[in-house]
Design a protein around this motif. Structure first.
Motif, PDB file in Angstrom:
ATOM      1  N   GLU A  77       0.820  -1.196   0.000  1.00 16.68           N
ATOM      2  CA  GLU A  77       0.000   0.000   0.000  1.00 16.68           C
ATOM      3  C   GLU A  77       0.861   1.256   0.000  1.00 16.68           C
ATOM      4  O   GLU A  77       1.777   1.407   0.799  1.00 16.68           O
ATOM      5  CB  GLU A  77      -0.913   0.001   1.242  1.00 16.68           C
ATOM      6  N   ARG A  78       0.563   2.138  -0.930  1.00 13.13           N
ATOM      7  CA  ARG A  78       1.216   3.428  -1.146  1.00 13.13           C
ATOM      8  C   ARG A  78       2.608   3.311  -1.759  1.00 13.13           C
ATOM      9  O   ARG A  78       3.003   4.152  -2.556  1.00 13.13           O
ATOM     10  CB  ARG A  78       1.300   4.247   0.155  1.00 13.13           C
ATOM     11  N   TYR A  79       3.374   2.255  -1.454  1.00 11.69           N
ATOM     12  CA  TYR A  79       4.772   2.194  -1.864  1.00 11.69           C
ATOM     13  C   TYR A  79       5.053   1.285  -3.057  1.00 11.69           C
ATOM     14  O   TYR A  79       6.042   1.468  -3.755  1.00 11.69           O
ATOM     15  CB  TYR A  79       5.648   1.758  -0.674  1.00 11.69           C
ATOM     16  N   TRP A 124       2.957   5.912   8.465  1.00 16.14           N
ATOM     17  CA  TRP A 124       3.218   5.579   7.061  1.00 16.14           C
ATOM     18  C   TRP A 124       4.726   5.453   6.855  1.00 16.14           C
ATOM     19  O   TRP A 124       5.401   6.412   6.480  1.00 16.14           O
ATOM     20  CB  TRP A 124       2.639   6.642   6.136  1.00 16.14           C
ATOM     21  N   VAL A 282       5.856  11.395  -2.351  1.00 18.22           N
ATOM     22  CA  VAL A 282       5.277  10.619  -1.245  1.00 18.22           C
ATOM     23  C   VAL A 282       6.379  10.156  -0.292  1.00 18.22           C
ATOM     24  O   VAL A 282       6.243  10.253   0.940  1.00 18.22           O
ATOM     25  CB  VAL A 282       4.489   9.411  -1.787  1.00 18.22           C
ATOM     26  N   PRO A 288      -0.221  12.982   0.379  1.00 19.31           N
ATOM     27  CA  PRO A 288      -0.940  12.039  -0.492  1.00 19.31           C
ATOM     28  C   PRO A 288      -1.043  12.536  -1.939  1.00 19.31           C
ATOM     29  O   PRO A 288      -2.126  12.793  -2.457  1.00 19.31           O
ATOM     30  CB  PRO A 288      -2.324  11.948   0.174  1.00 19.31           C
ATOM     31  N   ASN A 290      -0.987  12.332  -5.981  1.00 23.69           N
ATOM     32  CA  ASN A 290      -1.290  11.336  -6.998  1.00 23.69           C
ATOM     33  C   ASN A 290      -1.140  11.953  -8.381  1.00 23.69           C
ATOM     34  O   ASN A 290      -0.840  13.143  -8.506  1.00 23.69           O
ATOM     35  CB  ASN A 290      -2.701  10.758  -6.808  1.00 23.69           C
TER      36      ASN A 290
END
Length: 582
Positions: A77-79, A124, A282, A288, A290
């Motif tokens: 997630e995210r990475y 995070w 990020v 956050p 995108n």
């Protein structure tokens, strides 16, 4: 386009491993949640159809100017959410997934990959502690409608598929025996299945039934249905892709916009460049960000119409975007460094759109290089910081932001044409005063700010306006209660000789007073250590604290808290009215 004989899931997994199934550059990132993957496997076990895929057959020799990507093998997630580019130089032919990427990726992650997501209430950080790797498991001791004590689910799942950490899967009891779903790939045929049962001492009839069903849907049943487009025309394939995906919610406008951008960039890999910048921001700052933000930045910089829609992105626009990409990228990076220096964090930067006017200003005035460091820009940085605090507190970017963004962008453009050498905060305020997004200040607005709680995302910008002298760049600041929060309970109040009555009870028991801006201040590290949980009066006396600097009234005894609230409200109202007026 023809409908071809279906494949087994195991065959599809092999095709992914051998790069026979690839993704076009126009495909989006993987977006399914872990629960959606679990639901997919349950659907397969129950015999539900999962839809057909659309593939495009490609001759590897004719892909010189095109880029293709593999199916995502591991998700973090995210990475780690994007597929890697695959060189097709030595692949004679392969099939490109125009429709079905999410399902294929979900099947692979469940059977051969992994899915890592952030643990509850953890930071995070790209570590196993914060984002532990999980694998898909199947509970061999659970089948809905066979076990009444477990039939409390809201959904219609019959089987229990769950992503678990390996150590969690070791926990077996009367209700749980976990089987790693990917292990089924190594069990082929009835003989191997029976051998597995015997070797692992699985005698329960229901467990036999569940695992046999999993074996059948992976190896025996032909569940992967697909259409195959055999034309070598890339434009035709692109049109098919867009028509399929623009009709529903499966692909967002930004994905379609991204596809045009990818098509228009000739020299650089648009997907790699834009996603690379997103990943860098990020990782560096945690905000956050995108691809929507990056694409919208281009519109703000170069398009009169900044509405985020497909028709505002053409091949011509995409080429212009590529031409100025390095300058645009540096502008975006400089602004994120700037707001980080202002002390903002992911939890306190309440609108990414607020950064776009700053990007526009730096880019169009050619102030990108060294803006965060050069002494000559010190006054300009302070003006931008104050403006950012103000617009975020007024929450003007909520809802449809295009109108207010265009008004601000056009105002900056006009002021630059007049030769302004400073960020035009006053001109923007004047322009917005003629809209429903005004940033003018009145008594009601100030009162709302004063009753903002310490835990609110808006507490930081309010206190940053009140205490501008702190070292926000190096994060040397702490939100602190003037009168310690721990003192506001009846037992401690009584110990200090403070008895609650009808006149003071509200002040000592209502969090709106003792946990709001009225009872908050911003301290540096040394001040925070000296303050700790001391009585306010003791701290002020021992450290020769300046009343004016911290907006403190003379009434510092806790017993005088009602008066403290009244007097400090007056002080803060005056100061906030001044600093919020641009």
């Amino acid at each position: 386009m023809s409908f071809f004989p279906p494949l087994s899931i195991a065959d599809a997994i092999d095709k992914i491993d051998y790069n026979q199934y690839l993704l076009p550059a126009i495909q989006r990132d993987f977006v399914w949640s872990s629960s959606k993957i679990e639901m997919l496997f349950d659907s397969l076990m129950q015999g539900y159809p999962i839809g057909s895929m659309l593939l495009w057959r490609v001759n590897g020799k004719n892909t010189e100017n095109q880029r293709f990507y593999g199916i995502l093998k591991k998700y973090r997630e995210r990475y780690l959410i994007r597929s890697e580019e695959i060189s097709t130089k030595n692949i004679p032919s392969f099939e490109v997934v125009l429709d079905g990427q999410q399902r294929l990726t979900a099947l692979y992650l469940g059977l051969k990959g992994s899915y890592a997501y952030k643990g509850y209430n953890l930071a995070w950080k790209d570590t196993e502690y914060s984002i532990p790797t999980r694998y898909l498991y199947l509970n061999l001791k659970y089948k809905k409608n066979r076990r009444n004590d477990l039939n409390d689910r809201d959904d219609d799942r019959m089987y229990e598929f769950t992503f678990l950490k390996p150590e969690e899967a070791l926990n077996s009891d009367d209700n749980n025996k976990w089987f790693k779903v990917g292990d089924i790939l190594g069990i082929k045929g009835t003989a191997q299945l029976n051998s597995y049962f015997k070797k692992n001492d699985i005698v329960d009839e229901e467990a036999h039934e569940i695992l046999s069903r999993l074996h059948d849907i992976v190896h025996l049943e032909k569940l992967i249905h697909y259409y195959l487009e055999e034309s070598s025309d890339f434009t035709r394939a692109l049109n098919i892709f867009i028509r399929i995906n623009s009709g529903g919610i499966s692909l967002s406008y930004s994905d379609l916009v991204m596809s045009t951008t990818i098509m228009g960039w000739m020299r650089l890999d648009a997907k790699k460049e834009i996603n690379g910048l997103v990943d860098e921001l990020v990782k560096e700052y945690g905000f956050p960000v995108n691809k929507d933000f990056i694409l919208r930045t281009y519109l703000v910089l170069y398009s009169d119409d900044i509405k985020f829609r497909v028709q505002n992105f053409s091949i011509k626009n995409a080429k212009e975007f590529e031409t100025y990409w390095e300058e645009i990228k540096q502008s975006i990076k400089e602004v994120f460094q700037l707001v980080s220096d202002f002390g903002y964090a992911p939890s306190t930067l309440t609108s990414m759109n607020a950064l776009l006017p700053i990007v526009y200003y730096l880019y169009k005035t050619d102030r990108v290089k060294g803006f965060c460091q050069k002494v000559g820009y010190k006054e300009d940085r302070a003006l931008i910081k104050r403006w950012l605090h103000v617009v975020l507190l007024h929450q003007i970017f909520g809802g449809q932001a295009e109108g207010v963004l265009k008004a601000i962008r056009d105002t900056i453009k006009k002021e630059i044409s007049k030769g302004t050498d400073k960020f035009p905060a006053s001109a923007i305020a004047n322009r917005l005063s003629k809209t429903n997004k005004s940033i003018t200040v009145d008594e009601e607005f100030i009162q709302g700010l004063l009753y903002t709680s310490k835990d609110s995302r808006y507490a930081f910008p309010i206190l940053a306006l009140l205490f501008p002298h702190l070292d926000y760049k190096n994060r040397d600041f702490h939100l602190d209660h003037c009168h310690p929060l721990s003192h506001f309970n009846e037992k401690k109040l009584k110990a200090k000789g403070i008895l609650l009555n009808d006149n003071n009870k509200e002040y000592f028991t209502d969090w709106d007073y003792f946990n709001s801006i009225i009872n908050l201040q911003m301290l540096d590290g040394n001040e925070n250590k000296s303050k700790n949980a001391k009585d306010l009066k003791v701290w002020v006396t021992d450290n020769s604290i300046t009343f004016k600097k911290y907006y403190l009234p003379k009434e510092l005894d806790l017993a005088d808290f009602p008066t403290f609230v009244e007097k400090r409200t007056e002080l803060l109202t005056k100061v906030l009215t001044d600093v919020l007026t641009l």
